[in-house]
Design a protein around this motif. Structure first.
Motif, PDB file in Angstrom:
ATOM      1  N   SER A   5       0.811  -1.218   0.000  1.00  0.00           N
ATOM      2  CA  SER A   5       0.000   0.000   0.000  1.00  0.00           C
ATOM      3  C   SER A   5       0.845   1.269   0.000  1.00  0.00           C
ATOM      4  CB  SER A   5      -0.950   0.014   1.197  1.00  0.00           C
ATOM      5  OG  SER A   5      -0.217  -0.029   2.402  1.00  0.00           O
ATOM      6  N   SER A   6       2.146   1.151   0.196  1.00  0.00           N
ATOM      7  CA  SER A   6       3.008   2.327   0.190  1.00  0.00           C
ATOM      8  C   SER A   6       3.619   2.601  -1.181  1.00  0.00           C
ATOM      9  CB  SER A   6       4.136   2.177   1.219  1.00  0.00           C
ATOM     10  OG  SER A   6       4.997   1.122   0.850  1.00  0.00           O
ATOM     11  N   TYR A   7       3.301   1.772  -2.174  1.00  0.00           N
ATOM     12  CA  TYR A   7       3.851   1.930  -3.510  1.00  0.00           C
ATOM     13  C   TYR A   7       2.826   2.512  -4.475  1.00  0.00           C
ATOM     14  CZ  TYR A   7       7.854  -0.963  -2.184  1.00  0.00           C
ATOM     15  OH  TYR A   7       8.978  -1.448  -1.578  1.00  0.00           O
ATOM     16  N   VAL A   8       3.280   3.465  -5.276  1.00  0.00           N
ATOM     17  CA  VAL A   8       2.536   3.847  -6.471  1.00  0.00           C
ATOM     18  C   VAL A   8       2.710   2.714  -7.479  1.00  0.00           C
ATOM     19  CG1 VAL A   8       2.606   5.366  -8.468  1.00  0.00           C
ATOM     20  CG2 VAL A   8       2.654   6.343  -6.164  1.00  0.00           C
ATOM     21  N   ASN A  33      -5.479  -3.319  -1.944  1.00  0.00           N
ATOM     22  CA  ASN A  33      -4.316  -3.417  -1.056  1.00  0.00           C
ATOM     23  C   ASN A  33      -4.395  -4.618  -0.128  1.00  0.00           C
ATOM     24  OD1 ASN A  33      -3.106  -1.184  -2.209  1.00  0.00           O
ATOM     25  ND2 ASN A  33      -3.872   0.249  -0.673  1.00  0.00           N
ATOM     26  N   ASN A  40      -2.365   5.809  -7.203  1.00  0.00           N
ATOM     27  CA  ASN A  40      -1.647   6.173  -5.987  1.00  0.00           C
ATOM     28  C   ASN A  40      -1.870   5.136  -4.896  1.00  0.00           C
ATOM     29  OD1 ASN A  40      -4.272   6.733  -5.144  1.00  0.00           O
ATOM     30  ND2 ASN A  40      -3.679   8.629  -4.086  1.00  0.00           N
ATOM     31  N   TRP A  41      -1.294   5.412  -3.721  1.00  0.00           N
ATOM     32  CA  TRP A  41      -1.294   4.439  -2.632  1.00  0.00           C
ATOM     33  C   TRP A  41      -2.687   3.933  -2.293  1.00  0.00           C
ATOM     34  CZ3 TRP A  41       1.998   7.769   1.237  1.00  0.00           C
ATOM     35  CH2 TRP A  41       3.302   7.876   0.739  1.00  0.00           C
ATOM     36  N   THR A  68       7.566   5.878  -4.036  1.00  0.00           N
ATOM     37  CA  THR A  68       7.356   7.269  -3.632  1.00  0.00           C
ATOM     38  C   THR A  68       5.868   7.568  -3.687  1.00  0.00           C
ATOM     39  OG1 THR A  68       7.493   8.205  -5.843  1.00  0.00           O
ATOM     40  CG2 THR A  68       9.570   7.927  -4.648  1.00  0.00           C
ATOM     41  N   ALA A  69       5.508   8.766  -3.292  1.00  0.00           N
ATOM     42  CA  ALA A  69       4.097   9.123  -3.208  1.00  0.00           C
ATOM     43  C   ALA A  69       3.540   9.677  -4.518  1.00  0.00           C
ATOM     44  CB  ALA A  69       3.885  10.149  -2.103  1.00  0.00           C
ATOM     45  N   THR A  70       4.410   9.990  -5.451  1.00  0.00           N
ATOM     46  CA  THR A  70       3.977  10.708  -6.654  1.00  0.00           C
ATOM     47  C   THR A  70       3.808   9.778  -7.846  1.00  0.00           C
ATOM     48  OG1 THR A  70       5.242  12.613  -5.875  1.00  0.00           O
ATOM     49  CG2 THR A  70       4.488  12.653  -8.164  1.00  0.00           C
TER      50      THR A  70
END
Length: 124
Positions: A30-33, A74, A52-53, A101-103
């Motif tokens: 869940s922390s990956y784009v 997720n 996104n996440w 990352t978040a983007t």
């Protein structure tokens, strides 16, 4: 290290649909784009879609807007690509990718992990 395994590719007639899946090994999926790309013979790798996440925001490439939808679960560590109204020009190997990352991004070089790909062939 994240391992990604795509499935769901195959042969379909123009106008048909396919749903690709990508299963990830990451504990922190869940922390990956997540993104989908494709590559046809003698062509560069092309961005298809990213998510996104939390699965709230998505970003599609121009050539698939209105036809393809990316989603993720997720709880199952899986990202999907629903492909509708398929065209012969959609024929390619489709790759799943993960970015730590978040983007969201449409550039292949921004992604850290890649699957082996699944072939999609659309006949006319």
């Amino acid at each position: 290290q994240v391992q990604l395994v795509e499935s769901g590719g195959g042969l379909v007639q123009a106008g048909g649909s396919l749903r690709l899946s990508c299963a990830a090994s990451a504990r922190t999926f869940s922390s990956y784009v997540m993104g989908w790309f494709r590559q046809a013979p003698r062509k560069e790798r092309e961005f298809v879609a990213a998510i996104n996440w939390g699965g709230i925001s998505t970003y599609n490439g121009d050539s698939v807007k209105g036809r393809f939808t990316i989603s993720r679960d997720n709880a199952k560590n899986t990202v999907y690509l629903q492909m509708n109204s398929l065209k012969p020009e959609d024929t390619a190997v489709y790759y799943c990718a993960a970015r730590a990352t978040a983007t969201m991004s449409g550039r292949p070089g921004d992604y850290d992990y890649w699957g082996q790909g699944t072939q999609v062939t659309v006949s006319s």
